[in-house]
Design an enzyme around this catalytic site. Structure first.
Site, PDB file in Angstrom:
ATOM      1  N   SER A  39       0.800  -1.229   0.000  1.00 37.78           N
ATOM      2  CA  SER A  39       0.000   0.000   0.000  1.00 37.78           C
ATOM      3  C   SER A  39       0.830   1.276   0.000  1.00 37.78           C
ATOM      4  O   SER A  39       0.323   2.333  -0.365  1.00 37.78           O
ATOM      5  CB  SER A  39      -0.927   0.014   1.216  1.00 37.78           C
ATOM      6  N   ASP A 333      -3.328   7.846   7.954  1.00 37.16           N
ATOM      7  CA  ASP A 333      -4.284   6.937   8.586  1.00 37.16           C
ATOM      8  C   ASP A 333      -3.540   5.950   9.482  1.00 37.16           C
ATOM      9  O   ASP A 333      -2.396   6.221   9.867  1.00 37.16           O
ATOM     10  CB  ASP A 333      -5.182   6.251   7.539  1.00 37.16           C
ATOM     11  N   HIS A 336      -0.421   4.568   7.225  1.00 37.88           N
ATOM     12  CA  HIS A 336       0.158   5.156   6.016  1.00 37.88           C
ATOM     13  C   HIS A 336       0.564   6.611   6.181  1.00 37.88           C
ATOM     14  O   HIS A 336      -0.159   7.393   6.788  1.00 37.88           O
ATOM     15  CB  HIS A 336      -0.835   5.014   4.861  1.00 37.88           C
TER      16      HIS A 336
END
Ligand SMILES: *[C@@H]1O[C@H](CO)[C@@H](O)[C@H](O)[C@H]1NC(C)=O
Ligand SMILES: *[C@@H]1O[C@H](CO)[C@@H](O)[C@H](O)[C@H]1NC(C)=O
Ligand SMILES: *[C@@H]1O[C@H](CO)[C@@H](O)[C@H](O)[C@H]1NC(C)=O
Ligand SMILES: *[C@@H]1O[C@H](CO)[C@@H](O)[C@H](O)[C@H]1NC(C)=O
Length: 368
Positions: A39, A333, A336
């Site tokens: 991610s 978040d 991340h």
């Protein structure tokens, strides 16, 4: 000449388009960018697979700083590969699954990364594109490039291309949460498997012609908001989670050793290693030096340190908070980084910095 070119030869304007594609790929200064990983690098591949919202970020407030719509990037804005492409005066490379239908357009490179992916096939199996599957897609692209620019052209393109990786964090977060894995493998055994799989993939890309590898280390995974939240709930302490920090350090030592070995044993193999772990620790220890005021809590989420993965309200947790001042935050978040944090990482990788060794990324894009 490639079959695509032969096909369109009768139409002169298409033939000249074909030639221009052909020669630009042969241009010495053409450097394609291929992106692999999780991610931290996924620019939207997971929008196209059958997975859950746990592994997707194609909804607001993701992307709000820089994109008119959420793209699938797990940040408020751009990711490290976006900035690297920008520094190299290229446009961002697109998610493989977004452009593969077009059956071409890989000359600039492409992004294979998938949120939740690990180096081990078992990590989030069935919900992500594993590193091995990403390699499989790369091999398809390599075949496609032969059609687009010919054998010689694709050989040049692949050897002059840059291959960027960010992988491993999900393997370790899975390990510490899974008692089967904890019982089956010591920390060192598990690290050897993760790094061993990475080694296989690097060598496969080398065999296809790849020479210039950009490797991001595992970051300070014990210090992300989700880890601090877990620690807080268990122990009422807010420190980084020790076992994750230990695994990251073991991984990074083994990874650097591997890269040294590959550079010694494979002619022409070059790498740029980014010490994401130390750069994160330094930002967390001295926030003001980097222009941050909040390096523990996330901007978007809920619970302690906003460490629950509720950002956007679409992961089974409808309630979440969103900070009004994202530029002050290291984390967007639960795990991340913010766009600002990604920008600072890309700057460190691009040019001389204490965190990049033995080559900086800029040197891989210079004319040779
Ligand atoms: C996607 O996964 C769901 C749940 O596992 C399943 O019901 C569905 O058939 C899958 N769809 C496709 C296209 O594979
Ligand atoms: C962008 O998002 C808006 C609202 O969320 C939506 O209506 C629109 O179709 C989206 N545009 C694109 C190009 O996806
Ligand atoms: C734990 O790991 C094992 C081995 O990879 C796997 O079969 C199992 O499904 C995992 N358990 C959970 C709860 O994820
Ligand atoms: C990665 O490791 C798994 C074991 O978890 C193994 O089954 C798989 O074949 C390996 N893949 C590569 C590319 O080495």
């Amino acid at each position: 000449m490639a079959s695509f070119c032969v096909h369109v030869f009768a139409l002169s304007f298409l033939a000249s388009f074909c030639n221009s594609v052909h020669s630009s790929a042969l241009n010495k200064h053409h450097v394609a960018l291929f992106v692999f990983g999780d991610s931290i690098f996924d620019a939207g591949n997971n929008n196209y697979i059958n997975t859950t919202n746990d592994f997707k970020a194609n909804f607001r407030p993701y992307g709000e700083t820089s994109f008119p719509n959420a793209t699938g990037r797990f940040s408020d804005g751009r990711l490290i590969p976006d900035f690297i492409a920008n520094f190299a005066k290229k446009s961002s490379v697109k998610p493989y699954l977004a452009i593969k239908k077009l059956n071409g357009g890989f000359i600039n490179g492409v992004n294979f990364a998938s949120a939740g992916a690990g180096s081990l096939d078992g990590t989030n199996a069935g919900l992500v594109i594993s590193l091995k599957a990403q390699l499989g897609y790369f091999k398809k692209v390599s075949q496609q490039l032969k059609k687009e620019v010919g054998n010689e052209g694709s050989k040049k393109l692949l050897s002059n291309a840059v291959y960027m990786f960010n992988i491993g964090s999900n393997d370790y977060s899975n390990y510490v949460l899974n008692s089967t894995l904890l019982n089956a493998y010591t920390q060192n055994q598990y690290v050897d498997m993760v790094v061993g799989n990475m080694s296989t993939v690097f060598q496969e890309i080398y065999k296809e012609g790849g020479r210039k590898f950009v490797i991001v280390s595992v970051g300070a995974i014990g210090c992300v908001p989700a880890a601090r939240a877990a620690n807080f709930r268990q122990t009422v302490r807010s420190e980084c989670v020790e076992i994750l920090q230990t695994l990251a350090k073991l991984h990074n030592q083994a990874l650097l050793k591997l890269l040294n070995n590959l550079a010694t044993n494979l002619p022409g193999f070059k790498y740029s290693y980014f010490d994401y772990f130390q750069s994160s620790i330094d930002a967390i220890s001295n926030p003001s030096t980097y222009g941050f005021t909040e390096v523990k809590a996330a901007c978007c989420g809920s619970g302690p340190f906003r460490g629950d993965p509720s950002c956007g309200g679409k992961r089974g947790m409808p309630f979440y908070e969103l900070c009004p001042d994202v530029q002050n935050f290291l984390y967007f978040d639960f795990v991340h980084p913010t766009e600002k944090s990604n920008h600072l990482s890309a700057i460190s990788m691009w040019d001389t910095s204490p965190y990049v060794t033995p080559n900086n990324v800029k040197s891989f894009f210079l004319p040779y």
